[in-house]
Write an enzyme that holds these catalytic residues in place. Structure first.
Site, PDB file in Angstrom:
ATOM      1  N   GLU A  81       2.191  36.080  31.628  1.00 50.13           N
ATOM      2  CA  GLU A  81       3.233  36.960  32.133  1.00 50.13           C
ATOM      3  C   GLU A  81       2.897  38.438  31.980  1.00 50.13           C
ATOM      4  OE1 GLU A  81       5.814  36.298  33.821  1.00 50.13           O
ATOM      5  OE2 GLU A  81       5.939  34.123  33.644  1.00 50.13           O
ATOM      6  N   GLU A 112      -7.139  19.067  19.125  1.00 48.10           N
ATOM      7  CA  GLU A 112      -6.840  20.060  18.091  1.00 48.10           C
ATOM      8  C   GLU A 112      -7.521  19.765  16.762  1.00 48.10           C
ATOM      9  OE1 GLU A 112      -2.802  18.944  15.886  1.00 48.10           O
ATOM     10  OE2 GLU A 112      -2.492  19.333  18.014  1.00 48.10           O
TER      11      GLU A 112
END
Length: 271
Positions: A81, A112
């Site tokens: 954004e 992960e």
């Protein structure tokens, strides 16, 4: 230090399947209302991290978010954004997620768990001491993130983190840890809920305050936003009208010829 995973503790509620829809919604909302006040308690920690990052970005450095699962996705949302909102380069705020871009939409098994992969992913972007890295992990135990932060410390790179457990392994390897202790989730262990909300709020605070410090907001307006759709073009036109008092038609012409609100206003005033 003692480390307790409050994010994994038993929910304050039980027999959720027996609740009505209204009861479910009210109780979820009741829990959510606690999050902003808990974030408020972490403002001193957030301030220290932002203060450390501002000089790096002003001197041409970059900010990296690194996380896995929900935490990684929140980093991706915030980073993505920044260019349209503030008109900055896509390379200024970069988000890395364990498992790569495909993990944004779908979980990548065991991604992960590698303590080396995070640093290897950072190296692909030629990470250096000019940059800063923020690890995001609700549990504060994600190897992908912890390993990357440890390597960053060795290379004199600023490190921060956002977690929802106190004294977590990730906090202990971060120079500027942010701990937002939201407590047990409504659904036990579902850290996409309060923990995710808390992380999103903190990321909003970090990126927005950084962009304001970099001069990407004037007054309270996004004067460098990308004009990528009709809504934003119309918003830009109105910003120009409000700032310099010209007609909608002239504001539109100025915006079209200059490409941004800031440049349009400057061009008009410099005529």
């Amino acid at each position: 230090m003692k480390f307790t995973r409050t994010t994994e503790q038993e929910s304050h509620y039980n027999n959720l399947e027996k609740m009505s829809i209204l009861e479910l919604l009210q109780n979820i909302n009741k829990e959510d209302q606690t999050v902003p006040q808990i974030v408020k308690q972490s403002i001193p920690q957030i301030e220290k991290l932002v203060e450390a990052i501002v000089p790096k970005l002003k001197n041409g450095g970059r900010l990296f978010y690194i996380g896995a699962g929900t935490s990684g996705r929140l980093g991706v949302v915030d980073a993505s954004e920044c260019p349209p909102t503030f008109g900055v380069s896509e390379d200024l705020v970069i988000a890395l997620i364990a498992g790569g871009d495909k993990a944004i939409r779908k979980a990548v098994e065991n991604a992960e768990d590698s303590k080396d992969q995070g640093w290897e992913d950072l190296l692909k972007h030629k990470i250096s001491s000019n940059d800063a890295v923020i690890g995001i992990a609700a549990s504060g135990t994600t190897p992908y993130v912890i390993g990357a932060l440890e390597k960053c410390n060795q290379q004199n790179i600023i490190t921060g983190c956002i977690s929802c457990n106190q004294n977590s392994p990730m906090s202990l390897v971060s120079q500027y840890p942010i701990e937002v202790i939201v407590g047990p989730e409504f659904v036990t262990g579902s850290s996409r809920m309060k923990a995710g909300t808390a992380q999103k709020l903190v990321l909003n605070m970090i990126s927005t305050s950084l962009m304001i410090q970099l001069g990407r907001v004037k007054g309270n307006k996004m004067v460098d936003m990308q004009l990528s759709n009709h809504k934003l073009v119309n918003r830009g036109i109105q910003m120009i009208v409000d700032e310099i008092g010209v007609s909608q038609q002239l504001a539109k012409q100025l915006l079209e010829s200059n490409g941004s609100v800031r440049k349009a206003v400057n061009a008009y005033r410099n005529e």
